[in-house]
Design an enzyme around this catalytic site. Structure first.
Site, PDB file in Angstrom:
ATOM      1  N   ASP A  56       0.837  -1.201   0.000  1.00 43.41           N
ATOM      2  CA  ASP A  56       0.000   0.000   0.000  1.00 43.41           C
ATOM      3  C   ASP A  56       0.875   1.255   0.000  1.00 43.41           C
ATOM      4  O   ASP A  56       2.104   1.169   0.140  1.00 43.41           O
ATOM      5  CB  ASP A  56      -0.940   0.004   1.220  1.00 43.41           C
ATOM      6  CG  ASP A  56      -0.192  -0.143   2.534  1.00 43.41           C
ATOM      7  OD1 ASP A  56       1.052  -0.106   2.537  1.00 43.41           O
ATOM      8  OD2 ASP A  56      -0.857  -0.297   3.565  1.00 43.41           O
ATOM      9  N   ASN A 125      -6.369  -0.547  14.628  1.00 44.33           N
ATOM     10  CA  ASN A 125      -7.814  -0.717  14.445  1.00 44.33           C
ATOM     11  C   ASN A 125      -8.141  -2.018  13.701  1.00 44.33           C
ATOM     12  O   ASN A 125      -9.256  -2.219  13.265  1.00 44.33           O
ATOM     13  CB  ASN A 125      -8.398   0.487  13.693  1.00 44.33           C
ATOM     14  CG  ASN A 125      -7.807   0.641  12.296  1.00 44.33           C
ATOM     15  OD1 ASN A 125      -6.961  -0.156  11.875  1.00 44.33           O
ATOM     16  ND2 ASN A 125      -8.247   1.649  11.568  1.00 44.33           N
ATOM     17  N   HIS A 127      -6.750  -2.989  10.811  1.00 43.74           N
ATOM     18  CA  HIS A 127      -6.626  -2.938   9.352  1.00 43.74           C
ATOM     19  C   HIS A 127      -5.475  -3.809   8.844  1.00 43.74           C
ATOM     20  O   HIS A 127      -4.525  -4.108   9.569  1.00 43.74           O
ATOM     21  CB  HIS A 127      -6.522  -1.490   8.837  1.00 43.74           C
ATOM     22  CG  HIS A 127      -5.218  -0.794   9.084  1.00 43.74           C
ATOM     23  ND1 HIS A 127      -5.102   0.576   9.083  1.00 43.74           N
ATOM     24  CD2 HIS A 127      -3.959  -1.259   9.313  1.00 43.74           C
ATOM     25  CE1 HIS A 127      -3.848   0.901   9.301  1.00 43.74           C
ATOM     26  NE2 HIS A 127      -3.128  -0.192   9.446  1.00 43.74           N
ATOM     27  N   GLU A 132      -9.499  -0.674   5.780  1.00 44.55           N
ATOM     28  CA  GLU A 132      -9.921  -0.164   7.086  1.00 44.55           C
ATOM     29  C   GLU A 132     -11.226  -0.827   7.535  1.00 44.55           C
ATOM     30  O   GLU A 132     -12.033  -1.252   6.696  1.00 44.55           O
ATOM     31  CB  GLU A 132     -10.157   1.348   6.971  1.00 44.55           C
ATOM     32  CG  GLU A 132      -8.912   2.149   6.598  1.00 44.55           C
ATOM     33  CD  GLU A 132      -8.036   2.487   7.784  1.00 44.55           C
ATOM     34  OE1 GLU A 132      -7.760   1.590   8.613  1.00 44.55           O
ATOM     35  OE2 GLU A 132      -7.607   3.642   7.868  1.00 44.55           O
TER      36      GLU A 132
HETATM   37  O1  LIG Z   1       2.436   0.052   6.813  1.00 42.71           O
HETATM   38  C1  LIG Z   1       1.828  -0.668   6.024  1.00 42.71           C
HETATM   39  O2  LIG Z   1       2.307  -1.076   4.955  1.00 42.71           O
HETATM   40  C2  LIG Z   1       0.415  -1.000   6.274  1.00 42.71           C
HETATM   41  O3  LIG Z   1      -0.310  -0.012   5.706  1.00 42.71           O
HETATM   42  C3  LIG Z   1      -0.168  -1.043   7.643  1.00 42.71           C
HETATM   43  O4  LIG Z   1      -1.285  -1.902   7.561  1.00 42.71           O
HETATM   44  C4  LIG Z   1       0.744  -1.453   8.780  1.00 42.71           C
HETATM   45  O5  LIG Z   1       1.232  -2.736   8.519  1.00 42.71           O
HETATM   46  C5  LIG Z   1       0.024  -1.404  10.121  1.00 42.71           C
HETATM   47  O6  LIG Z   1      -0.533  -0.141  10.308  1.00 42.71           O
HETATM   48  C6  LIG Z   1       0.926  -1.742  11.273  1.00 42.71           C
HETATM   49  O7  LIG Z   1       1.942  -0.794  11.328  1.00 42.71           O
HETATM   50  P1  LIG Z   1       3.136  -0.929  12.398  1.00 42.71           P
HETATM   51  O8  LIG Z   1       3.827  -2.198  12.094  1.00 42.71           O
HETATM   52  O9  LIG Z   1       3.998   0.272  12.153  1.00 42.71           O
HETATM   53  O10 LIG Z   1       2.494  -0.933  13.732  1.00 42.71           O
END
Ligand SMILES: O=C(O)[C@H](O)[C@@H](O)[C@H](O)[C@H](O)COP(=O)(O)O
Length: 227
Positions: A56, A125, A127, A132
């Protein structure tokens, strides 16, 4: 957590002829990537012709921001593993139409076929990528409305030009992966991990759909787990 998840990833690459890797950014998989890079440096011949897919990206930002998904993967994976641009499928942010950009990435994924391994982190949350919590989830690459919590992620907060939306693989893209490795780190993940371990499936906890996947391994560190 990092050593064990890296070991699993490496064994997949060595044992199953893994070619395509979908990779999350964020803090949780950093140690995994470091161990992975160390293993590559010891014997690069074990890791031939890898293709990397960026899970993403933050939308509305300059992609060269230090904390973009792009910069993160270039620094932590592409450069050390010498993976060249043609072997990198990645949402760009400098496009007139983010929707068209998602269609372009979706087409590339369809040409690639099912992802061999997908490395995921878990949002506070629940996701996955930028899928989301919502009444309905999207199957394929799409532009995502980001929740307040997601916009407070350290990667977004530190940017000069703040993200206004996300570009992400959808749930079917993720669940079609042959192998999924979820890594979860930090005390701030305790509540979401508790919910995830209840094994109930809800679109309001997108990660819970991983219970439907036949080959997912989740690594959680001590801090993110309450007993
Ligand atoms: O960063 C990404 O590529 C994702 O969008 C996201 O889903 C991420 O994996 C989570 O938000 C956990 O993030 P942390 O590992 O930094 O807690």
């Amino acid at each position: 957590m990092s050593r064990q998840s890296a070991r699993l990833l490496i064994s997949h690459i060595k044992g199953n002829g893994t070619k395509s890797l979908c990779l999350a950014s964020g803090s949780s998989p950093l140690g995994l990537y470091k161990n992975f890079v160390d293993a590559y440096k010891e014997d690069p011949a074990n890791f031939p012709n890898l293709k990397v897919v960026k899970l993403d990206e933050w939308g509305g930002i300059d992609i060269t921001e230090e904390t973009s998904g792009e910069s993160y993967l270039k620094t932590n994976i592409l450069a050390p593993l010498r993976i060249k641009e043609p072997n990198f499928i990645s949402f760009q942010t400098n496009t007139a139409s983010p929707e068209k950009e998602c269609e372009r990435v979706q087409d590339e994924l369809e040409n690639l076929g099912a992802l061999d391994v997908c490395i995921l982190g878990l949002g506070m949350n629940g996701h996955l990528g930028f899928n989301e919590p919502a009444k309905e989830l999207m199957s394929y690459c799409h532009v995502a409305k980001l929740s307040r919590k997601t916009l407070q992620h350290a990667m977004a907060v530190s940017m000069a030009k703040k993200p206004t939306y996300g570009l992400t693989l959808g749930m079917a893209n993720i669940l079609n992966s042959k192998k999924i490795i979820l890594v979860v780190s930090g005390a701030h993940k305790q509540i979401v991990i508790k919910h995830l371990l209840e094994q109930k499936i809800s679109t309001y906890l997108p990660a819970s759909l991983l219970w439907l996947h036949p080959n997912t391994t989740c690594f959680i560190d001590e801090e993110s787990h309450t007993r």
